[in-house]
Scaffold this motif. Sequence first.
Motif, PDB file in Angstrom:
ATOM      1  N   GLY A   7       0.512  -0.936   0.118  1.00  0.00           N
ATOM      2  CA  GLY A   7      -0.228   0.103  -0.077  1.00  0.00           C
ATOM      3  C   GLY A   7       0.808   1.775  -0.339  1.00  0.00           C
ATOM      4  N   THR A   8       2.023   1.758   0.975  1.00  0.00           N
ATOM      5  CA  THR A   8       2.818   2.495   0.603  1.00  0.00           C
ATOM      6  C   THR A   8       3.291   2.458  -0.308  1.00  0.00           C
ATOM      7  OG1 THR A   8       3.125   2.019   3.315  1.00  0.00           O
ATOM      8  CG2 THR A   8       4.073   3.338   2.102  1.00  0.00           C
ATOM      9  N   GLU A   9       3.757   1.163  -0.623  1.00  0.00           N
ATOM     10  CA  GLU A   9       4.385   1.432  -2.395  1.00  0.00           C
ATOM     11  C   GLU A   9       3.785   2.064  -3.066  1.00  0.00           C
ATOM     12  OE1 GLU A   9       8.467  -0.261  -3.735  1.00  0.00           O
ATOM     13  OE2 GLU A   9       7.684   0.726  -1.742  1.00  0.00           O
ATOM     14  N   HIS A  10       2.910   1.645  -3.308  1.00  0.00           N
ATOM     15  CA  HIS A  10       1.630   1.925  -4.189  1.00  0.00           C
ATOM     16  C   HIS A  10       1.605   3.851  -4.167  1.00  0.00           C
ATOM     17  CE1 HIS A  10      -1.418   1.947  -7.599  1.00  0.00           C
ATOM     18  NE2 HIS A  10      -2.137   2.614  -6.160  1.00  0.00           N
ATOM     19  N   ALA A  11       0.802   4.124  -3.040  1.00  0.00           N
ATOM     20  CA  ALA A  11       0.957   5.224  -2.609  1.00  0.00           C
ATOM     21  C   ALA A  11       2.251   6.109  -3.081  1.00  0.00           C
ATOM     22  CB  ALA A  11       0.564   5.329  -1.426  1.00  0.00           C
ATOM     23  N   ARG A  12       4.086   5.784  -2.505  1.00  0.00           N
ATOM     24  CA  ARG A  12       4.765   6.364  -3.342  1.00  0.00           C
ATOM     25  C   ARG A  12       4.638   6.683  -4.395  1.00  0.00           C
ATOM     26  NH1 ARG A  12       9.758   5.481  -3.625  1.00  0.00           N
ATOM     27  NH2 ARG A  12       9.622   3.020  -3.487  1.00  0.00           N
ATOM     28  N   ILE A  13       4.810   5.949  -5.667  1.00  0.00           N
ATOM     29  CA  ILE A  13       4.453   5.120  -7.171  1.00  0.00           C
ATOM     30  C   ILE A  13       3.392   6.531  -7.553  1.00  0.00           C
ATOM     31  CG2 ILE A  13       4.139   4.155  -9.430  1.00  0.00           C
ATOM     32  CD1 ILE A  13       5.459   1.220  -7.212  1.00  0.00           C
ATOM     33  N   LEU A  14       2.183   6.207  -7.154  1.00  0.00           N
ATOM     34  CA  LEU A  14       1.800   7.075  -7.446  1.00  0.00           C
ATOM     35  C   LEU A  14       1.724   8.775  -7.838  1.00  0.00           C
ATOM     36  CD1 LEU A  14      -2.601   6.293  -6.328  1.00  0.00           C
ATOM     37  CD2 LEU A  14      -1.353   6.578  -8.478  1.00  0.00           C
ATOM     38  N   GLN A  15       2.295   9.588  -5.963  1.00  0.00           N
ATOM     39  CA  GLN A  15       2.658  10.029  -5.902  1.00  0.00           C
ATOM     40  C   GLN A  15       3.900  10.086  -7.152  1.00  0.00           C
ATOM     41  OE1 GLN A  15       1.992  12.091  -4.497  1.00  0.00           O
ATOM     42  NE2 GLN A  15       3.684  13.195  -2.589  1.00  0.00           N
ATOM     43  N   THR A  16       5.109   9.463  -6.935  1.00  0.00           N
ATOM     44  CA  THR A  16       6.032  10.378  -8.340  1.00  0.00           C
ATOM     45  C   THR A  16       5.395  10.701  -9.261  1.00  0.00           C
ATOM     46  OG1 THR A  16       7.614   8.824  -6.834  1.00  0.00           O
ATOM     47  CG2 THR A  16       8.594   9.013  -8.889  1.00  0.00           C
ATOM     48  N   GLU A  17       4.600   9.126 -10.186  1.00  0.00           N
ATOM     49  CA  GLU A  17       4.254   9.279 -11.185  1.00  0.00           C
ATOM     50  C   GLU A  17       3.362  10.651 -11.254  1.00  0.00           C
ATOM     51  OE1 GLU A  17       1.755   5.935 -11.855  1.00  0.00           O
ATOM     52  OE2 GLU A  17       2.848   4.783 -12.561  1.00  0.00           O
TER      53      GLU A  17
END
Length: 614
Positions: A368-378
């Motif tokens: 979940g955390t990773e996903h949120a981070r990726i979304l943020q980066t994207e």
Amino acid sequence: MAFVGWRYQPNLRHTLGVKLKASVPPPRRVKASLMWPFALVLTFILTAFVATAYFLQVQERDRALAERVAAVAKLVDQKLDKDTHLMRAVLLAMQGNIAIAAAFGSQDRAALLREADPLFQILHAEHRITHLYFNSPELVNLVRLHSPEQFGDAITRTTTIQARSQNASVHGLELGALGTLTLRLVAPWQSAQGLLGYVEMGEEIGHLVNEIHETLAVDLFVLVDKQFLPAQQWHQGLALLKRQGNWDHFAQQVLVAQTRVPAPVAIDDAMLTALRGGANQVFSQDDKTLHLAMLPLDDASGRRIGDLVVMRDISGLQQTFQRSIVTVTLLSSLVGTFVLWLFYFALDRVERDYQRQHDLEHQLLRLGTEHARILQTEKLSALGTMVGEIAHQLNNPLVGVVNLAQLAVREADDPVRTRELLAEIRRAGEDCHTFITSMLRFAKVSKFECHAIDMAQVVNETVLMFRQTVQGRIPVELNFPKTSVVLEVDPILLRHALFNLLINAAQATEGEGAIVISLQAQSHPDTGAPGWALTVRDHGRGIAPEILDKVFSPFFTTRREGTGLGLSVVQHVALLHQGFVSVENLSEGGTQFAIWLPQTNPKLNHDAQDTGRR
Ligand SMILES: Nc1ncnc2c1ncn2[C@@H]1O[C@H](COP(=O)(O)OP(=O)(O)O)[C@@H](O)[C@H]1O
Ligand SMILES: [Mg+2]
């Protein structure tokens, strides 16, 4: 329904700020917390079981021992009774002997000796009768058949005195002068002339003890209290009867008869005191386990003159007892270990399940955390791209404006050239304006409000707008179902999306080909949910296969004046409606874009008016 879709973002600060350690508690140590209490309880139960089994065994053993002691007591009584009967029968038979009666009546000592001696010898040899007295009515001894040289003394023993006072036969145990314990029977001899005197018969109980030993396999020790037996007499008896013994072995008592020589050393004063108190004693000697019990020894007058100690070898019994206790203990330990192992095994599985669950939760949180981070980066990179594109799009015309303005300054003397340059500057300004307008239109997507509307109405309005915008006559055909299709949509956004598709189709169309708009029922290809496909088909040049998967990316364009935002908007609008958009090149040439929308309210489709159909 109001929905701020475009700006919607998960609360990143919140998601990213979560600390992993704090959010997933460590898995419970089930084994450690349950194993020890269970083991303790199990141990307690098994110990209680073993203890109960032990006490039951002890009870059973003691009952068996008590039964044997009772049997000994009964046998002693029976033997004494039997021998008393025998002596009484002999006395009766003797009273029928005229010669003996005559000798006794005349108190003729010599005749009495002569007549009675043969009978006494037989009784002594056959029936272990050890004493035979003839006493006068005054209780003075006439003859002792077993000790003829001793006579003329007064007899004061209880049995004799009782026989005279009761004028009947009396029997019982009596301590002899030499310390021997004797069963005696004293009976008055009545004749026609009156009382002739008293006949007394006796037997030492030594043989009786041996008989009981043979019948019941127990050892017996006859103890007499020292207060009833002077030491000197006992020693005298020892010498006369050629026996062995120690006067000082016990403080209060002395051994007068026994089946086993010598008596076990473990039998001491303390043990005798305990036995007198009624307790049983068990002790080991020479690899044997011995059990002791005590019976009272009463004389004819009812006094307790000593004790009969009963000793039994219980080695076999004890071995069985110990073996069964060891078996019970071993079995209990085995069962306990097995149950403990089972419990451990079960707990181990539970703990592993807990661990697995914990790991999964941990992984989920991490993902979940990773996903949120990726979304943020994207998002950040999309923002960067967007800013870059906007800067690029605006920079070109602005550079043009600056350059043209410089040129205009330099060529200000030539009014024709200056007018040309100003026209160029105006065009560049208009390009900026167009770009900014499309950006603003793009930004409008952020507002999302749905309501039920006939799809034909939405399409008709869009086509109208399209005709006003596009110069040149490109025919538009509509292909709609007979009944009206009412869906819950945001009409502004949907018009916007459809308009973009129509504009693209027009831009791609080079010749005469018409644009066809269709609406047909189509279920979702993955979930099978019911829905509708709104398609826009053109007869244009189509899309090169290598860029087919890029056309929906923001800012992707193949046109010089394009912004690359049109299809992004279409895709975003479809997604806001829980739908999707697809594209395909048609075999007959041209392209088809389709917006799939879910069926939201089927009931409305029949009630709505049949409008906008051509
Ligand atoms: N109907 C169509 N036929 C062929 N190509 C198309 C069609 N619609 C879109 N495209 C291609 O997709 C690209 C992106 O379109 P779009 O997002 O609307 O941006 P723009 O129209 O500003 O270029 C276009 O530049 C074009 O190459
Ligand atoms: Mg476009």
